[in-house]
Design a protein around this motif. Structure first.
Motif, PDB file in Angstrom:
ATOM      1  N   GLU A  54      25.505  -2.089 -21.188  1.00 45.18           N
ATOM      2  CA  GLU A  54      24.610  -1.253 -20.409  1.00 45.18           C
ATOM      3  C   GLU A  54      24.728  -1.705 -18.966  1.00 45.18           C
ATOM      4  OE1 GLU A  54      20.752  -1.320 -22.231  1.00 45.18           O
ATOM      5  OE2 GLU A  54      21.469  -0.240 -23.986  1.00 45.18           O
ATOM      6  N   GLU A  55      24.301  -0.889 -18.023  1.00 43.13           N
ATOM      7  CA  GLU A  55      24.521  -1.148 -16.604  1.00 43.13           C
ATOM      8  C   GLU A  55      24.065  -2.521 -16.134  1.00 43.13           C
ATOM      9  OE1 GLU A  55      23.150   1.917 -13.994  1.00 43.13           O
ATOM     10  OE2 GLU A  55      23.847   3.480 -15.347  1.00 43.13           O
ATOM     11  N   ASP A  56      22.950  -2.997 -16.609  1.00 43.57           N
ATOM     12  CA  ASP A  56      22.377  -4.239 -16.099  1.00 43.57           C
ATOM     13  C   ASP A  56      22.774  -5.474 -16.905  1.00 43.57           C
ATOM     14  OD1 ASP A  56      20.969  -3.379 -18.312  1.00 43.57           O
ATOM     15  OD2 ASP A  56      19.033  -4.085 -17.564  1.00 43.57           O
ATOM     16  N   GLU A  57      23.798  -5.390 -17.737  1.00 42.96           N
ATOM     17  CA  GLU A  57      24.163  -6.506 -18.604  1.00 42.96           C
ATOM     18  C   GLU A  57      25.409  -7.234 -18.121  1.00 42.96           C
ATOM     19  OE1 GLU A  57      22.615  -5.547 -23.013  1.00 42.96           O
ATOM     20  OE2 GLU A  57      24.346  -4.396 -22.374  1.00 42.96           O
ATOM     21  N   GLU A  58      25.405  -8.507 -18.399  1.00 40.23           N
ATOM     22  CA  GLU A  58      26.548  -9.377 -18.139  1.00 40.23           C
ATOM     23  C   GLU A  58      27.271  -9.621 -19.468  1.00 40.23           C
ATOM     24  OE1 GLU A  58      27.271 -10.933 -15.124  1.00 40.23           O
ATOM     25  OE2 GLU A  58      25.653  -9.849 -14.127  1.00 40.23           O
ATOM     26  N   LEU A  59      28.478 -10.115 -19.395  1.00 42.51           N
ATOM     27  CA  LEU A  59      29.252 -10.416 -20.600  1.00 42.51           C
ATOM     28  C   LEU A  59      28.488 -11.379 -21.515  1.00 42.51           C
ATOM     29  CD1 LEU A  59      31.799 -10.270 -22.315  1.00 42.51           C
ATOM     30  CD2 LEU A  59      32.754 -12.109 -20.901  1.00 42.51           C
ATOM     31  N   GLU A  60      27.843 -12.377 -20.933  1.00 44.19           N
ATOM     32  CA  GLU A  60      27.103 -13.357 -21.732  1.00 44.19           C
ATOM     33  C   GLU A  60      25.979 -12.694 -22.540  1.00 44.19           C
ATOM     34  OE1 GLU A  60      27.475 -13.789 -18.281  1.00 44.19           O
ATOM     35  OE2 GLU A  60      29.297 -14.952 -18.604  1.00 44.19           O
ATOM     36  N   ASP A  61      25.336 -11.689 -21.948  1.00 42.82           N
ATOM     37  CA  ASP A  61      24.275 -10.972 -22.657  1.00 42.82           C
ATOM     38  C   ASP A  61      24.821 -10.283 -23.899  1.00 42.82           C
ATOM     39  OD1 ASP A  61      22.428 -11.649 -20.649  1.00 42.82           O
ATOM     40  OD2 ASP A  61      22.962  -9.870 -19.481  1.00 42.82           O
ATOM     41  N   VAL A  62      25.958  -9.657 -23.734  1.00 39.20           N
ATOM     42  CA  VAL A  62      26.571  -8.918 -24.843  1.00 39.20           C
ATOM     43  C   VAL A  62      27.091  -9.879 -25.904  1.00 39.20           C
ATOM     44  CG1 VAL A  62      28.380  -7.278 -25.463  1.00 39.20           C
ATOM     45  CG2 VAL A  62      27.086  -6.964 -23.356  1.00 39.20           C
ATOM     46  N   MET A  63      27.610 -11.024 -25.479  1.00 39.98           N
ATOM     47  CA  MET A  63      28.125 -12.011 -26.433  1.00 39.98           C
ATOM     48  C   MET A  63      27.007 -12.563 -27.319  1.00 39.98           C
ATOM     49  SD  MET A  63      31.391 -12.190 -25.982  1.00 39.98           S
ATOM     50  CE  MET A  63      31.979 -13.735 -26.612  1.00 39.98           C
ATOM     51  N   ARG A  64      25.782 -12.612 -26.802  1.00 37.88           N
ATOM     52  CA  ARG A  64      24.642 -13.140 -27.565  1.00 37.88           C
ATOM     53  C   ARG A  64      23.890 -12.045 -28.320  1.00 37.88           C
ATOM     54  NH1 ARG A  64      23.629 -15.846 -22.589  1.00 37.88           N
ATOM     55  NH2 ARG A  64      21.988 -14.328 -22.210  1.00 37.88           N
ATOM     56  N   MET A  65      24.359 -10.840 -28.244  1.00 36.38           N
ATOM     57  CA  MET A  65      23.648  -9.710 -28.839  1.00 36.38           C
ATOM     58  C   MET A  65      23.521  -9.864 -30.356  1.00 36.38           C
ATOM     59  SD  MET A  65      24.573  -5.644 -28.548  1.00 36.38           S
ATOM     60  CE  MET A  65      25.087  -5.853 -26.863  1.00 36.38           C
ATOM     61  N   LYS A  72      23.481  -0.712 -33.839  1.00 39.50           N
ATOM     62  CA  LYS A  72      22.749   0.433 -33.297  1.00 39.50           C
ATOM     63  C   LYS A  72      23.488   1.047 -32.109  1.00 39.50           C
ATOM     64  CE  LYS A  72      18.186  -1.378 -34.230  1.00 39.50           C
ATOM     65  NZ  LYS A  72      16.934  -1.770 -33.566  1.00 39.50           N
ATOM     66  N   ARG A  73      23.985   0.211 -31.218  1.00 42.17           N
ATOM     67  CA  ARG A  73      24.709   0.736 -30.053  1.00 42.17           C
ATOM     68  C   ARG A  73      26.002   1.423 -30.459  1.00 42.17           C
ATOM     69  NH1 ARG A  73      24.336  -3.241 -24.886  1.00 42.17           N
ATOM     70  NH2 ARG A  73      22.122  -3.707 -25.007  1.00 42.17           N
ATOM     71  N   TRP A  74      26.709   0.811 -31.406  1.00 39.96           N
ATOM     72  CA  TRP A  74      27.963   1.399 -31.864  1.00 39.96           C
ATOM     73  C   TRP A  74      27.710   2.765 -32.494  1.00 39.96           C
ATOM     74  CZ3 TRP A  74      29.603   2.728 -36.785  1.00 39.96           C
ATOM     75  CH2 TRP A  74      30.969   3.018 -36.918  1.00 39.96           C
ATOM     76  N   LEU A  75      26.692   2.850 -33.341  1.00 37.14           N
ATOM     77  CA  LEU A  75      26.353   4.125 -33.985  1.00 37.14           C
ATOM     78  C   LEU A  75      25.926   5.152 -32.941  1.00 37.14           C
ATOM     79  CD1 LEU A  75      26.001   5.692 -36.606  1.00 37.14           C
ATOM     80  CD2 LEU A  75      23.708   4.756 -36.773  1.00 37.14           C
ATOM     81  N   GLY A  76      25.096   4.734 -31.984  1.00 40.39           N
ATOM     82  CA  GLY A  76      24.664   5.626 -30.921  1.00 40.39           C
ATOM     83  C   GLY A  76      25.825   6.165 -30.100  1.00 40.39           C
ATOM     84  N   LEU A  77      26.784   5.291 -29.781  1.00 37.28           N
ATOM     85  CA  LEU A  77      27.972   5.703 -29.026  1.00 37.28           C
ATOM     86  C   LEU A  77      28.740   6.778 -29.785  1.00 37.28           C
ATOM     87  CD1 LEU A  77      30.061   5.333 -26.713  1.00 37.28           C
ATOM     88  CD2 LEU A  77      31.119   3.589 -28.157  1.00 37.28           C
ATOM     89  N   HIS A  78      28.949   6.562 -31.055  1.00 34.87           N
ATOM     90  CA  HIS A  78      29.731   7.528 -31.843  1.00 34.87           C
ATOM     91  C   HIS A  78      28.970   8.823 -32.076  1.00 34.87           C
ATOM     92  CE1 HIS A  78      33.330   5.188 -32.483  1.00 34.87           C
ATOM     93  NE2 HIS A  78      32.530   4.132 -32.535  1.00 34.87           N
ATOM     94  N   LEU A  79      27.667   8.755 -32.135  1.00 34.19           N
ATOM     95  CA  LEU A  79      26.885   9.989 -32.245  1.00 34.19           C
ATOM     96  C   LEU A  79      26.971  10.790 -30.950  1.00 34.19           C
ATOM     97  CD1 LEU A  79      23.732   8.774 -34.196  1.00 34.19           C
ATOM     98  CD2 LEU A  79      25.534  10.303 -35.024  1.00 34.19           C
TER      99      LEU A  79
END
Length: 82
Positions: A54-65, A72-79
């Motif tokens: 998402e716009e306000d995220e850093e790589l470290e944020d995503v790595m700790r997700m 949920k994000r993957w499903l939302g993207l594909h929808l």
């Protein structure tokens, strides 16, 4: 059984599968799919998830997700792409 895998099986019995009770059968199938995907759902395990920033995220944020959030994000993207 399903409980030992982490599924919530309240009020679901063998007769529900034999009778083909759709909402109960689909609910359990979804739980099994979700559990299987969550075991692999991390940026380390699936580098393509980096595209879910998402716009306000850093790589470290995503790595700790949390794996559930990844799913949920993957499903939302594909929808959205469908």
């Amino acid at each position: 059984g399903a409980r030992s895998l982490g599924c919530n099986v309240v009020n679901i019995g063998a007769h529900d599968f034999l009778d083909g009770t759709p909402h109960l059968v689909l609910g359990l199938v979804w739980q099994l799919v979700r559990l299987a995907l969550q075991r692999r759902a991390s940026v380390r395990g699936m580098p393509e998830l980096i595209g879910l920033f998402e716009e306000d995220e850093e790589l470290e944020d995503v790595m700790r997700m949390d794996p559930n959030e990844c799913l949920k994000r993957w499903l939302g993207l594909h929808l959205r792409l469908a």
